[in-house]
Design a protein around this motif. Structure first.
Motif, PDB file in Angstrom:
ATOM      1  N   LEU A  11      -0.216  -0.577   1.169  1.00  0.00           N
ATOM      2  CA  LEU A  11       0.802  -1.572   1.340  1.00  0.00           C
ATOM      3  C   LEU A  11       2.324  -1.201   0.588  1.00  0.00           C
ATOM      4  CD1 LEU A  11      -0.367  -5.199   1.869  1.00  0.00           C
ATOM      5  CD2 LEU A  11       0.107  -3.304   3.523  1.00  0.00           C
ATOM      6  N   ALA A  12       2.220   0.207  -0.166  1.00  0.00           N
ATOM      7  CA  ALA A  12       2.926   0.654  -1.048  1.00  0.00           C
ATOM      8  C   ALA A  12       4.558   0.745  -0.474  1.00  0.00           C
ATOM      9  CB  ALA A  12       2.561   2.110  -1.469  1.00  0.00           C
ATOM     10  N   ASN A  13       4.642   0.957   0.759  1.00  0.00           N
ATOM     11  CA  ASN A  13       5.932   1.004   1.431  1.00  0.00           C
ATOM     12  C   ASN A  13       6.483  -0.631   1.491  1.00  0.00           C
ATOM     13  OD1 ASN A  13       3.972   0.132   3.413  1.00  0.00           O
ATOM     14  ND2 ASN A  13       5.271   0.645   5.072  1.00  0.00           N
ATOM     15  N   ARG A  14       5.874  -1.500   0.800  1.00  0.00           N
ATOM     16  CA  ARG A  14       6.407  -2.864   0.934  1.00  0.00           C
ATOM     17  C   ARG A  14       6.647  -3.430  -0.568  1.00  0.00           C
ATOM     18  NH1 ARG A  14       3.287  -6.466   5.373  1.00  0.00           N
ATOM     19  NH2 ARG A  14       4.403  -7.896   4.262  1.00  0.00           N
ATOM     20  N   ASN A  15       7.390  -4.380  -0.638  1.00  0.00           N
ATOM     21  CA  ASN A  15       7.641  -4.911  -2.023  1.00  0.00           C
ATOM     22  C   ASN A  15       7.585  -6.401  -1.884  1.00  0.00           C
ATOM     23  OD1 ASN A  15      10.128  -5.625  -0.769  1.00  0.00           O
ATOM     24  ND2 ASN A  15      11.340  -4.530  -2.084  1.00  0.00           N
ATOM     25  N   ASP A  16       6.893  -6.993  -0.890  1.00  0.00           N
ATOM     26  CA  ASP A  16       6.620  -8.599  -0.720  1.00  0.00           C
ATOM     27  C   ASP A  16       5.432  -8.807  -0.429  1.00  0.00           C
ATOM     28  OD1 ASP A  16       6.074  -7.131   1.822  1.00  0.00           O
ATOM     29  OD2 ASP A  16       7.089  -8.869   2.951  1.00  0.00           O
ATOM     30  N   PHE A  17       4.518  -8.405  -1.345  1.00  0.00           N
ATOM     31  CA  PHE A  17       3.062  -8.858  -1.287  1.00  0.00           C
ATOM     32  C   PHE A  17       2.626  -8.848  -3.056  1.00  0.00           C
ATOM     33  CE2 PHE A  17       2.807  -4.297  -1.714  1.00  0.00           C
ATOM     34  CZ  PHE A  17       1.659  -4.062  -2.276  1.00  0.00           C
ATOM     35  N   VAL A  58      -1.564 -12.423  -0.913  1.00  0.00           N
ATOM     36  CA  VAL A  58      -0.309 -12.958  -0.509  1.00  0.00           C
ATOM     37  C   VAL A  58       0.545 -12.241   0.041  1.00  0.00           C
ATOM     38  CG1 VAL A  58       0.815 -15.012  -0.875  1.00  0.00           C
ATOM     39  CG2 VAL A  58      -1.245 -14.824  -2.414  1.00  0.00           C
ATOM     40  N   LEU A  59       0.923 -12.562   1.190  1.00  0.00           N
ATOM     41  CA  LEU A  59       2.261 -11.553   1.879  1.00  0.00           C
ATOM     42  C   LEU A  59       3.380 -12.613   1.780  1.00  0.00           C
ATOM     43  CD1 LEU A  59       0.468 -10.067   5.022  1.00  0.00           C
ATOM     44  CD2 LEU A  59       0.706  -9.004   2.485  1.00  0.00           C
ATOM     45  N   GLY A  60       4.477 -12.020   1.818  1.00  0.00           N
ATOM     46  CA  GLY A  60       5.858 -12.701   1.824  1.00  0.00           C
ATOM     47  C   GLY A  60       6.307 -13.235   0.387  1.00  0.00           C
ATOM     48  N   VAL A  61       5.830 -12.565  -0.569  1.00  0.00           N
ATOM     49  CA  VAL A  61       6.208 -13.065  -2.028  1.00  0.00           C
ATOM     50  C   VAL A  61       6.667 -11.680  -2.823  1.00  0.00           C
ATOM     51  CG1 VAL A  61       4.354 -14.836  -2.000  1.00  0.00           C
ATOM     52  CG2 VAL A  61       3.791 -12.677  -2.959  1.00  0.00           C
ATOM     53  N   ASP A  62       7.250 -11.935  -3.812  1.00  0.00           N
ATOM     54  CA  ASP A  62       7.944 -11.091  -4.804  1.00  0.00           C
ATOM     55  C   ASP A  62       6.886 -10.409  -5.682  1.00  0.00           C
ATOM     56  OD1 ASP A  62       9.571  -9.375  -6.171  1.00  0.00           O
ATOM     57  OD2 ASP A  62      10.254 -10.943  -7.620  1.00  0.00           O
ATOM     58  N   SER A  63       6.820  -8.970  -5.171  1.00  0.00           N
ATOM     59  CA  SER A  63       5.811  -8.109  -5.700  1.00  0.00           C
ATOM     60  C   SER A  63       6.048  -7.792  -7.244  1.00  0.00           C
ATOM     61  CB  SER A  63       5.663  -6.535  -4.970  1.00  0.00           C
ATOM     62  OG  SER A  63       5.308  -7.037  -3.570  1.00  0.00           O
TER      63      SER A  63
END
Length: 288
Positions: A56-62, A90-95
């Motif tokens: 999930l490295a391309n995301r910043n919400d987990f 947990v998804l949709g949170v500040d990484s």
């Protein structure tokens, strides 16, 4: 029946209201000194965490964690109520938020979306009993899995249905289970991790490719770069061979031309010895 997609929103709202009305404890601890069941359990947990972080490295919400406390009850004192799962996401949170543990009332009422427990003889009954009930009835965690690192065929999983009950997941032909929340398969993989050979529980993408650890991804990139460099070297060597072959052909043609010139020169000299003018023969081929 309420759609599964809206279940999380309802739970989040209820949790926010609850924690606004109940003052949470302030004497939280985040380390009870307890160690993992075995080194293999520790490695298995680390593999799950680090591979999802890579996947999930391309995301910043987990957020992904493991073997850390999850505080969810306003009446909970230290770890008497519950000790956190071996792996959770947990998804949709500040990484970018630094966390010692997962404190639900500090996370806007968010609970884990995915949980994996690593079974052992001392925890198996609790992980498939009491904890499973908590994940289903309190956390409402959509995807729950269990696996014993010493039992390759022990993988099981459940998915929360529209009635907020866990239903067993059916494995595919490889024995993998689909984790809908992450969009990954969870299955077994035989190999060496941290110098230990075992059957590990690993994530796979939708196409069946292994979700790599950062060092595996780096190694793969290095191998790809090496292969590209070798291919470029082979192309360069082939081009050099072609150039050499062309040079050899040019030299051979030059040698043949020189041989023809020498032959013509000898023939001209011989004709002159015989009293013939080569130029006349050239101009008048019928000359006798």
């Amino acid at each position: 029946m309420m759609p599964v997609e809206s279940i999380g929103e309802q739970i989040d709202t209820e949790a926010k209201i609850f924690f606004e009305e109940h003052k949470p404890p302030t004497d939280l601890i985040f380390d009870d000194g307890a160690e993992m069941e075995s080194n293999r359990h520790r490695i298995a947990m680390t593999v799950l965490i680090r591979s999802v972080e890579q996947g999930l490295a391309n995301r910043n919400d987990f957020f992904v964690g493991g073997n850390m406390f999850i505080y969810y009850s306003a009446k909970q004192i230290r770890n008497q109520d519950f000790r956190g799962p071996d792996f959770f996401a947990v998804l949709g949170v500040d990484s970018n938020t630094s966390r010692q543990g997962w404190v639900v009332w500090e996370e806007n009422g968010r609970y884990p979306d995915v949980i994996v427990e690593l079974l052992s003889p001392s925890t198996a009954n609790q992980d498939t009993g009491k904890k499973k009930d908590i994940y289903e009835q309190v956390f409402r965690t959509p995807d729950y899995f269990v696996f014993d690192p010493f039992e390759p065929n022990s993988l099981q999983g459940w998915r929360l249905d529209a009635t907020l009950r866990y239903q067993p997941l059916v494995p595919n032909e490889r024995g993998w289970l689909w984790c809908e929340t992450l969009g990954f398969w969870l299955g077994t993989w035989e190999g060496i991790v941290d110098r230990e050979t075992a059957t590990w529980v690993r994530f796979f993408d939708e196409s069946g490719n292994l979700v790599l650890l950062p060092e595996e991804a780096a190694q793969q990139q290095a191998e790809t770069a090496q292969q590209q460099a070798e291919a470029a070297q082979q192309q360069a060597e082939a081009a050099q061979q072609q150039a050499e072959a062309a040079q050899q052909q040019a030299e051979a043609a030059q040698q043949q031309a020189e041989q023809e010139r020498q032959r013509a020169s000898r023939l001209e000299a011989r004709l002159r010895e015989l009293g013939e003018d080569p130029n006349d023969l050239t101009l008048n081929p019928n000359h006798s």
